[in-house]
Scaffold this motif. Structure first.
Motif, PDB file in Angstrom:
ATOM      1  N   GLY A 131     -14.711 -50.599   7.804  1.00  0.00           N
ATOM      2  CA  GLY A 131     -13.612 -50.564   6.853  1.00  0.00           C
ATOM      3  C   GLY A 131     -12.566 -49.536   7.251  1.00  0.00           C
ATOM      4  N   THR A 132     -11.305 -49.907   7.086  1.00  0.00           N
ATOM      5  CA  THR A 132     -10.215 -49.022   7.478  1.00  0.00           C
ATOM      6  C   THR A 132      -8.950 -49.380   6.710  1.00  0.00           C
ATOM      7  N   ARG A 133      -8.044 -48.422   6.627  1.00  0.00           N
ATOM      8  CA  ARG A 133      -6.693 -48.738   6.167  1.00  0.00           C
ATOM      9  C   ARG A 133      -5.996 -49.565   7.251  1.00  0.00           C
ATOM     10  N   GLY A 134      -4.827 -50.109   6.896  1.00  0.00           N
ATOM     11  CA  GLY A 134      -4.184 -51.047   7.801  1.00  0.00           C
ATOM     12  C   GLY A 134      -3.067 -50.501   8.665  1.00  0.00           C
ATOM     13  N   ASP A 154     -20.190 -51.370  -2.641  1.00  0.00           N
ATOM     14  CA  ASP A 154     -20.452 -52.787  -2.953  1.00  0.00           C
ATOM     15  C   ASP A 154     -21.045 -53.559  -1.770  1.00  0.00           C
ATOM     16  N   LYS A 155     -21.211 -52.869  -0.639  1.00  0.00           N
ATOM     17  CA  LYS A 155     -21.771 -53.455   0.589  1.00  0.00           C
ATOM     18  C   LYS A 155     -20.891 -54.553   1.177  1.00  0.00           C
ATOM     19  N   ARG A 156     -19.577 -54.431   0.932  1.00  0.00           N
ATOM     20  CA  ARG A 156     -18.633 -55.345   1.586  1.00  0.00           C
ATOM     21  C   ARG A 156     -18.299 -54.860   2.989  1.00  0.00           C
ATOM     22  N   ILE A 157     -18.533 -53.572   3.245  1.00  0.00           N
ATOM     23  CA  ILE A 157     -18.406 -53.001   4.587  1.00  0.00           C
ATOM     24  C   ILE A 157     -19.634 -52.123   4.825  1.00  0.00           C
ATOM     25  N   ASP A 158     -19.866 -51.785   6.097  1.00  0.00           N
ATOM     26  CA  ASP A 158     -21.044 -50.976   6.448  1.00  0.00           C
ATOM     27  C   ASP A 158     -20.681 -49.524   6.743  1.00  0.00           C
ATOM     28  N   ILE A 159     -19.510 -49.305   7.311  1.00  0.00           N
ATOM     29  CA  ILE A 159     -19.022 -47.946   7.540  1.00  0.00           C
ATOM     30  C   ILE A 159     -17.528 -47.908   7.241  1.00  0.00           C
ATOM     31  N   ALA A 160     -17.036 -46.713   6.969  1.00  0.00           N
ATOM     32  CA  ALA A 160     -15.600 -46.516   6.770  1.00  0.00           C
ATOM     33  C   ALA A 160     -15.125 -45.462   7.759  1.00  0.00           C
ATOM     34  N   VAL A 161     -13.996 -45.723   8.382  1.00  0.00           N
ATOM     35  CA  VAL A 161     -13.417 -44.782   9.339  1.00  0.00           C
ATOM     36  C   VAL A 161     -12.197 -44.137   8.695  1.00  0.00           C
ATOM     37  N   HIS A 162     -12.199 -42.811   8.645  1.00  0.00           N
ATOM     38  CA  HIS A 162     -11.131 -42.075   7.978  1.00  0.00           C
ATOM     39  C   HIS A 162     -10.574 -40.973   8.879  1.00  0.00           C
ATOM     40  N   SER A 163      -9.357 -40.549   8.586  1.00  0.00           N
ATOM     41  CA  SER A 163      -8.870 -39.250   9.055  1.00  0.00           C
ATOM     42  C   SER A 163      -9.529 -38.196   8.175  1.00  0.00           C
ATOM     43  N   SER A 164     -10.185 -37.225   8.802  1.00  0.00           N
ATOM     44  CA  SER A 164     -10.929 -36.227   8.016  1.00  0.00           C
ATOM     45  C   SER A 164     -10.044 -35.494   7.024  1.00  0.00           C
ATOM     46  N   GLU A 198     -16.900 -56.201  13.095  1.00  0.00           N
ATOM     47  CA  GLU A 198     -15.782 -56.802  12.369  1.00  0.00           C
ATOM     48  C   GLU A 198     -14.982 -55.674  11.727  1.00  0.00           C
ATOM     49  N   ILE A 199     -13.691 -55.635  12.002  1.00  0.00           N
ATOM     50  CA  ILE A 199     -12.831 -54.613  11.393  1.00  0.00           C
ATOM     51  C   ILE A 199     -12.203 -55.204  10.139  1.00  0.00           C
ATOM     52  N   VAL A 200     -12.474 -54.552   9.010  1.00  0.00           N
ATOM     53  CA  VAL A 200     -12.037 -55.034   7.702  1.00  0.00           C
ATOM     54  C   VAL A 200     -10.941 -54.103   7.184  1.00  0.00           C
ATOM     55  N   VAL A 201      -9.743 -54.657   7.014  1.00  0.00           N
ATOM     56  CA  VAL A 201      -8.606 -53.855   6.541  1.00  0.00           C
ATOM     57  C   VAL A 201      -8.590 -53.847   5.013  1.00  0.00           C
ATOM     58  N   ILE A 202      -8.491 -52.659   4.448  1.00  0.00           N
ATOM     59  CA  ILE A 202      -8.486 -52.491   2.996  1.00  0.00           C
ATOM     60  C   ILE A 202      -7.236 -51.706   2.604  1.00  0.00           C
ATOM     61  N   LYS A 203      -6.446 -52.267   1.723  1.00  0.00           N
ATOM     62  CA  LYS A 203      -5.244 -51.583   1.267  1.00  0.00           C
ATOM     63  C   LYS A 203      -5.607 -50.597   0.170  1.00  0.00           C
ATOM     64  N   THR A 204      -5.176 -49.349   0.315  1.00  0.00           N
ATOM     65  CA  THR A 204      -5.518 -48.310  -0.657  1.00  0.00           C
ATOM     66  C   THR A 204      -4.328 -48.009  -1.556  1.00  0.00           C
ATOM     67  N   LYS A 257     -10.339 -44.281  -2.094  1.00  0.00           N
ATOM     68  CA  LYS A 257     -11.027 -44.859  -3.260  1.00  0.00           C
ATOM     69  C   LYS A 257     -11.450 -46.320  -3.033  1.00  0.00           C
ATOM     70  N   GLU A 258     -10.511 -47.173  -2.656  1.00  0.00           N
ATOM     71  CA  GLU A 258     -10.830 -48.597  -2.506  1.00  0.00           C
ATOM     72  C   GLU A 258     -11.801 -48.839  -1.342  1.00  0.00           C
ATOM     73  N   ILE A 259     -11.675 -48.030  -0.295  1.00  0.00           N
ATOM     74  CA  ILE A 259     -12.583 -48.171   0.852  1.00  0.00           C
ATOM     75  C   ILE A 259     -14.001 -47.766   0.452  1.00  0.00           C
ATOM     76  N   GLU A 260     -14.111 -46.697  -0.322  1.00  0.00           N
ATOM     77  CA  GLU A 260     -15.435 -46.252  -0.774  1.00  0.00           C
ATOM     78  C   GLU A 260     -16.053 -47.269  -1.738  1.00  0.00           C
ATOM     79  N   GLU A 261     -15.229 -47.905  -2.542  1.00  0.00           N
ATOM     80  CA  GLU A 261     -15.748 -48.959  -3.419  1.00  0.00           C
ATOM     81  C   GLU A 261     -16.332 -50.103  -2.593  1.00  0.00           C
ATOM     82  N   ALA A 262     -15.670 -50.435  -1.494  1.00  0.00           N
ATOM     83  CA  ALA A 262     -16.176 -51.499  -0.617  1.00  0.00           C
ATOM     84  C   ALA A 262     -17.496 -51.094   0.036  1.00  0.00           C
TER      85      ALA A 262
END
Length: 308
Positions: A9-12, A74-84, A39-45, A66-71
């Motif tokens: 999961g990532t922002r776009g 909910d197990k819609r994604i397995d990991i989230a990649v963020h800027s620390s 699979e790279i899943v784009v999530i708009k925050t 917030k929206e990425i953590e919700e995903a």
């Protein structure tokens, strides 16, 4: 190893996608997997949607997660990649920062077609920045400069600069480097004079704490030195209850088995600043971050953060 694709999961934005691809590429190399295994899943925050106001007015840095953590939950994604530097100090129950990639350049970059450095800008010049930390530190060094809000992704900010909307801007050198845009940098600001944001330059990976298979995969790309530095920086931020509403900078560096941490808190107009630093064993990273945060709290007094 992975029966279904690992969903990242990532922002776009271009930078967020570059960070997600770097994570995927490192996992591919570490485990000998093809890109079909991911699979790279784009999530708009919320932070991406709100472009007309400073983040400090609408909820702070959690708007980018917030929206990425919700995903994730909910197990819609397995990991989230963020800027620390986008990560709040407190994460939702069940989630954790479980891997850090090797840290990029931590410095802020000065970009301008009109001057070679912040100090060389003419009196009354206009700098665009959406960061309260950068605004305050600019004002501290150059109180004569006009700092205006400057939202948008990295490419939007570069376009506004090229069109003459502002005379200069500051961006994270790491982001420009990751996008192959280092040629846009006019000069780099010394961290002795201009402390970066906590976590700047570091990619972190968030996952579910009980997802053993994913945790095992991530262990192969985790950089322990980056985690040690971020442990100190995030502990410091937590003491100060830092958010986008408070101009705070902090940087941990390693030298052998020793960790040095320096932190700063400023008034938004740069008129007052408090700094503290401490050196100790790397095993005490969290303790050092907490100690510097508490030292700054004591120096500032009870009203300083309330007034910011």
């Amino acid at each position: 190893m992975q029966p279904n694709p690992l969903r990242i999961g990532t922002r776009g934005s271009a930078l967020a996608l570059a960070q997600a691809h770097e994570t995927r590429d490192r996992l591919m190399a570490a485990h000998g997997l093809a890109d079909e295994a991911f699979e790279i899943v784009v999530i708009k925050t919320s932070g991406d949607r709100i472009q007309d106001r400073p983040l400090s007015e609408v909820g702070g840095k959690g708007l980018f997660t917030k929206e990425i953590e919700e995903a994730l939950l909910d197990k819609r994604i397995d990991i989230a990649v963020h800027s620390s530097k986008d990560m709040p100090t407190h994460l939702p129950d069940g989630l954790a920062l479980t891997a850090f990639l090797p840290r990029e350049d931590v410095r802020d970059a000065f970009l301008s077609p009109k001057a070679t450095s912040l100090n060389d800008l003419p009196e009354g010049a206009v700098i665009g920045s959406s960061s309260l930390r950068r605004q305050a530190m600019i004002k501290r060094i150059r109180p004569d400069i006009d700092v205006v809000m400057y939202r948008g992704n990295l490419q939007t900010r570069l376009r506004k600069l090229a069109e003459g909307e502002v005379d200069a801007t500051l961006l994270a050198a790491a982001g420009l480097n990751r996008l192959g845009l280092e040629q846009e940098i006019t000069s780099l600001l010394d961290t002795n004079d201009f402390l970066p944001a906590v976590g700047q330059g570091a990619i972190c990976i968030e996952s579910r704490e009980n997802d053993a298979a994913t945790l095992s995969m991530l262990a192969a790309i985790h950089d322990p030195d980056t985690q040690i530095r971020l442990d100190a920086e995030r502990a410091f931020l937590a003491v100060l209850d830092g958010s986008c509403r408070t101009p705070i900078g902090g940087l941990a560096t390693l030298d052998g088995g020793r960790l040095h941490f320096k932190g700063i808190v400023l008034k938004p107009d740069g008129s007052e600043a408090h700094e503290a630093e401490e050196t100790g064993a790397v095993e005490d990273a969290v303790k050092i971050g907490v100690s510097v945060g508490e030292a700054l709290k004591e120096r500032m007094g009870p009203s300083f953060l309330a007034e910011t």
